[in-house]
Design a protein around this motif. Structure first.
Motif, PDB file in Angstrom:
ATOM      1  N   VAL A  36       0.852  -1.184   0.000  1.00 29.14           N
ATOM      2  CA  VAL A  36       0.000   0.000   0.000  1.00 29.14           C
ATOM      3  C   VAL A  36       0.887   1.233   0.000  1.00 29.14           C
ATOM      4  O   VAL A  36       1.882   1.296   0.734  1.00 29.14           O
ATOM      5  CB  VAL A  36      -0.941   0.008   1.213  1.00 29.14           C
ATOM      6  N   LEU A  37       0.536   2.214  -0.835  1.00 30.81           N
ATOM      7  CA  LEU A  37       1.265   3.477  -0.902  1.00 30.81           C
ATOM      8  C   LEU A  37       0.329   4.583  -0.416  1.00 30.81           C
ATOM      9  O   LEU A  37      -0.570   5.027  -1.134  1.00 30.81           O
ATOM     10  CB  LEU A  37       1.744   3.774  -2.323  1.00 30.81           C
ATOM     11  N   TRP A  38       0.519   4.993   0.830  1.00 29.35           N
ATOM     12  CA  TRP A  38      -0.295   6.056   1.421  1.00 29.35           C
ATOM     13  C   TRP A  38       0.157   7.406   0.877  1.00 29.35           C
ATOM     14  O   TRP A  38       1.325   7.756   0.942  1.00 29.35           O
ATOM     15  CB  TRP A  38      -0.168   6.029   2.946  1.00 29.35           C
ATOM     16  N   ASN A  39      -0.804   8.176   0.368  1.00 22.83           N
ATOM     17  CA  ASN A  39      -0.510   9.424  -0.344  1.00 22.83           C
ATOM     18  C   ASN A  39      -0.796  10.626   0.556  1.00 22.83           C
ATOM     19  O   ASN A  39      -1.881  10.724   1.142  1.00 22.83           O
ATOM     20  CB  ASN A  39      -1.378   9.490  -1.603  1.00 22.83           C
ATOM     21  N   ASP A  40       0.155  11.555   0.643  1.00 18.92           N
ATOM     22  CA  ASP A  40      -0.070  12.766   1.433  1.00 18.92           C
ATOM     23  C   ASP A  40      -0.646  13.911   0.606  1.00 18.92           C
ATOM     24  O   ASP A  40      -0.836  15.021   1.103  1.00 18.92           O
ATOM     25  CB  ASP A  40       1.212  13.215   2.138  1.00 18.92           C
ATOM     26  N   GLY A  41      -0.932  13.666  -0.686  1.00 18.95           N
ATOM     27  CA  GLY A  41      -1.493  14.691  -1.555  1.00 18.95           C
ATOM     28  C   GLY A  41      -0.467  15.622  -2.152  1.00 18.95           C
ATOM     29  O   GLY A  41      -0.824  16.562  -2.868  1.00 18.95           O
ATOM     30  N   LYS A  42       0.798  15.384  -1.889  1.00 15.54           N
ATOM     31  CA  LYS A  42       1.869  16.225  -2.423  1.00 15.54           C
ATOM     32  C   LYS A  42       2.858  15.412  -3.255  1.00 15.54           C
ATOM     33  O   LYS A  42       3.978  15.864  -3.521  1.00 15.54           O
ATOM     34  CB  LYS A  42       2.605  16.914  -1.275  1.00 15.54           C
ATOM     35  N   GLY A  43       2.433  14.207  -3.647  1.00 17.14           N
ATOM     36  CA  GLY A  43       3.331  13.354  -4.418  1.00 17.14           C
ATOM     37  C   GLY A  43       4.252  12.519  -3.582  1.00 17.14           C
ATOM     38  O   GLY A  43       5.156  11.870  -4.118  1.00 17.14           O
ATOM     39  N   ASN A  44       4.028  12.509  -2.276  1.00 21.11           N
ATOM     40  CA  ASN A  44       4.841  11.687  -1.383  1.00 21.11           C
ATOM     41  C   ASN A  44       4.036  10.480  -0.930  1.00 21.11           C
ATOM     42  O   ASN A  44       2.893  10.625  -0.484  1.00 21.11           O
ATOM     43  CB  ASN A  44       5.282  12.509  -0.169  1.00 21.11           C
ATOM     44  N   PHE A  45       4.630   9.308  -1.003  1.00 20.37           N
ATOM     45  CA  PHE A  45       3.933   8.077  -0.680  1.00 20.37           C
ATOM     46  C   PHE A  45       4.704   7.310   0.393  1.00 20.37           C
ATOM     47  O   PHE A  45       5.912   7.109   0.276  1.00 20.37           O
ATOM     48  CB  PHE A  45       3.763   7.194  -1.917  1.00 20.37           C
ATOM     49  N   THR A  46       3.981   6.879   1.432  1.00 21.27           N
ATOM     50  CA  THR A  46       4.552   6.037   2.476  1.00 21.27           C
ATOM     51  C   THR A  46       4.175   4.592   2.195  1.00 21.27           C
ATOM     52  O   THR A  46       2.990   4.271   2.052  1.00 21.27           O
ATOM     53  CB  THR A  46       4.034   6.455   3.863  1.00 21.27           C
ATOM     54  N   GLN A  47       5.146   3.713   2.127  1.00 22.11           N
ATOM     55  CA  GLN A  47       4.904   2.333   1.739  1.00 22.11           C
ATOM     56  C   GLN A  47       4.616   1.452   2.953  1.00 22.11           C
ATOM     57  O   GLN A  47       5.253   1.590   3.996  1.00 22.11           O
ATOM     58  CB  GLN A  47       6.097   1.774   0.976  1.00 22.11           C
ATOM     59  N   GLN A  48       3.648   0.566   2.785  1.00 22.72           N
ATOM     60  CA  GLN A  48       3.320  -0.420   3.824  1.00 22.72           C
ATOM     61  C   GLN A  48       3.145  -1.780   3.166  1.00 22.72           C
ATOM     62  O   GLN A  48       2.207  -1.992   2.400  1.00 22.72           O
ATOM     63  CB  GLN A  48       2.037  -0.020   4.566  1.00 22.72           C
ATOM     64  N   ALA A  49       4.029  -2.709   3.468  1.00 21.10           N
ATOM     65  CA  ALA A  49       3.926  -4.061   2.919  1.00 21.10           C
ATOM     66  C   ALA A  49       2.889  -4.860   3.705  1.00 21.10           C
ATOM     67  O   ALA A  49       2.826  -4.781   4.936  1.00 21.10           O
ATOM     68  CB  ALA A  49       5.284  -4.757   2.978  1.00 21.10           C
TER      69      ALA A  49
END
Length: 609
Positions: A228-241
């Protein structure tokens, strides 16, 4: 606090008594216009208020436009644009002109091996008449990109594009307006290889209005992990396997009636030597949290089901169901170990699912291509179309298989998940006459104090109730319906729907129980001429080979599947025809045959005035 309430109520709800579901019914039909394994996508591409199809490809390897008639049937294909598309295709209005555009991955050169393909992201701006302008092209970072996903990645209301790449990468393109895109960056997920592109899906998994992503980097290793790539709305994604699975696939949709999208993972049961498919849900719960639940372990389903659709309401009870094109185990001598078609797992009030799917078999093998979903006959219920290999699973001769939903609308349910809103009418992304009926209920462990309805962002209804069933007069065109519940703590919870209002007559359907046949129209004993005749059959676990209509002993319609021995595809289960008949009494006989040699018959006598 909200996360703990959702999890606790869901866990408690799984032990609740399940309410019996009414039988699902589909009319199936196949035609020979789809000649390739390429994509198929639905949408109103000529702005006539009827859903159409764009398919790959004709004999010249051109994408074709299939104009919908609004009754579940389609006109013959005409060329839509000249550039072949290699993988997925997405319909979205990228420039805000009210005309559907297409985004996909293709090449301006004749397609070749992946390592020599010169693939590009392509945007075809729609002309609003089923034709498209020459593509705008954008270079991608790898030689073999996969599927494309449109979404609000930068929180500006414009549809941006993400592309799944080989080597476990995701390319991100920002919409600059007017259909122009700018490459932003490539997100590395790792654990991919250089020959299979990443599977990618998108949706708002945490309820913040911004599109998140879920990716499945493809490799030669098993098991594999969706990310899962959590999006902050600024093009930054936090990954969660997530957890590891054998041969997984992924889909995003609403599975449990709350305001957030959920992730569905289908997979092959670990260590299984026979057919066995499982489904796990990762429920969105806000604050970048997911709650994992095992939904289904089905020993009859084909492993590695592709094209699963999460959360579509098939029977109109307000609960999200799971739909997949794939196959089921078949040990009968009349098939080759598996049969393909449409599978439906019905959802329950507590967020669980029926463990045995409703099956609609259409081919003597489990292979299948992409699937499109729309209300093709505009009756307010969701229909499906898929690309299917031809004789013996031969991928050089594909067809289009249709599944027109004939399910009688089930009584409105109420999710027992706190908090939740259950909307039974309208079904999301369907058509409706005006006034539009809205039937909804709400549930919360804290007392529900009011419900509201917003139409196109304007408050249209507000009452101190826990459920309502009312109508709203709306002009022709697309409208958003947002149903909101409030509780005594001041917390609100919503469910949103999109519905297209039209004027006209929905296409007729004929609901039929398994192992039976029905003549639904004409509905009475008398009729004027010409007589509209609609009949349907359901052959259970066997593939229909012919659907026939006899009038006064004479065969007038014979819809035959394409069969060679026991291998069949392009199965028709129904007949819809208008017949000019002389005055007096006429005997109508409908027969449906299957690969087991069974025949089901329905008869009706009609007096023509």
């Amino acid at each position: 606090m909200l996360v703990r309430i959702l999890a606790a109520v869901f866990l408690a709800g799984t032990t609740a008594t399940l309410v019996a579901q009414s039988a699902v019914s589909f009319e199936t039909a196949g035609d020979t216009y789809h000649t390739d394994s390429g994509p198929i996508v639905a949408g109103d591409f000529n702005n006539d208020g009827k859903p159409d199809l764009i398919e790959c490809c004709d004999a010249n390897n051109m994408m074709v436009f299939r104009q919908g008639n609004g009754d579940g049937t389609f006109q013959a294909p005409v060329p839509a644009f000249s550039t072949p598309v290699s993988t997925s295709l997405t319909a979205v209005d990228v420039n805000g002109d009210g005309k559907l555009d297409l985004v996909g991955v293709g090449t301006l050169n004749p397609p070749g091996p992946p390592e020599m393909g010169n693939y590009e992201l392509m945007v075809w701006l729609g002309n609003g008449d089923g034709t498209f302008q020459a593509p705008l092209t954008y270079a991608v970072t790898q030689d073999w990109p996969g599927n494309v996903v449109a979404g609000n990645f930068f929180n500006d209301g414009l549809p941006d594009i993400a592309v799944g790449e080989i080597n476990g990468d995701v390319d991100l393109f920002r919409n600059e307006g007017g259909g122009n895109f700018v490459y932003v960056k490539s997100i590395s997920l790792g654990n991919g290889n250089n020959s299979v592109p990443t599977i990618l899906v998108g949706g708002d998994l945490n309820g913040d209005g911004i599109t998140d992503l879920a990716a499945l980097p493809q490799n030669n290793l098993t098991p594999q992990q969706p990310i899962v790539l959590w999006n902050d709305g600024k093009g930054n994604f936090t990954q969660q396997a997530l957890a590891s699975y054998y041969y997984p696939s992924i889909a995003i949709g609403r599975l449990n009636g709350d305001a957030m999208m959920d992730l569905l993972v289908s997979y092959q049961c670990a260590g299984s030597t026979e057919y066995c498919t499982g489904f796990d849900a990762y429920y969105g719960q806000g604050d970048n949290n997911l709650y994992k639940s095992t939904l289904i372990t089905d020993p009859s389903a084909n492993p590695g089901l592709m094209g699963a659709i999460a959360g579509v309401d098939v029977n109109g009870d307000g609960y999200g169901d799971i739909v997949s094109v794939g196959g089921v185990q078949c040990s009968d001598a009349q098939c080759d170990s598996s049969i393909g078609g449409l599978l439906v797992w019905l959802g329950n009030a507590n967020g669980s699912f029926q463990q045995t799917p409703e099956e609609f078999e259409t081919a003597s093998y489990a292979g299948s291509g992409t699937v499109a979903m729309a209300d093709f006959n505009r009756d307010g219920m969701m229909d499906f179309a898929q690309a299917v290999p031809g004789s013996g699973g031969d991928t050089s001769n594909w067809i289009t298989q249709y599944y027109i939903n004939a399910t009688p609308r089930t009584a409105c349910g109420t999710y027992t998940i706190s908090p939740s809103v259950t909307v039974c009418q309208p079904v999301d992304n369907t058509y409706s006459l005006s006034p539009v009926p809205v039937e909804a209920t709400s549930y919360d462990t804290t007392q529900v104090t009011a419900m509201q309805e917003y139409v196109d962002n304007q408050l249209a209804y507000s009452e101190p109730v826990t459920s309502f069933n009312t109508t709203f007069s709306e002009a022709a065109g697309s409208h958003s319906f947002v149903t909101k519940g409030w509780d005594a703590s001041g917390r609100s919870f919503v469910a949103d729907r999109t519905v297209t209002v039209f004027s006209g007559t929905p296409g007729p359907v004929c609901a039929t129980a398994a192992d039976s046949a029905s003549v639904c129209l004409p509905s009475g004993a008398d009729s004027s001429s010409p007589v509209l005749i609609v009949a349907n059959g359901d052959t259970g676990s066997f593939i229909p080979t012919a659907a026939q209509l006899y009038i006064d002993g004479t065969l007038v319609v014979n819809n035959e599947a394409q069969c060679s021995g026991t291998t069949c595809y392009g199965a028709d289960s129904y007949v819809q025809t208008s017949q000019t008949l002389s005055g007096g009494s006429h005997d109508l006989v409908f027969k449906i045959w299957d690969t087991n040699g069974d025949v089901y018959t329905a008869q009706k006598t009609v007096a023509v005035n």
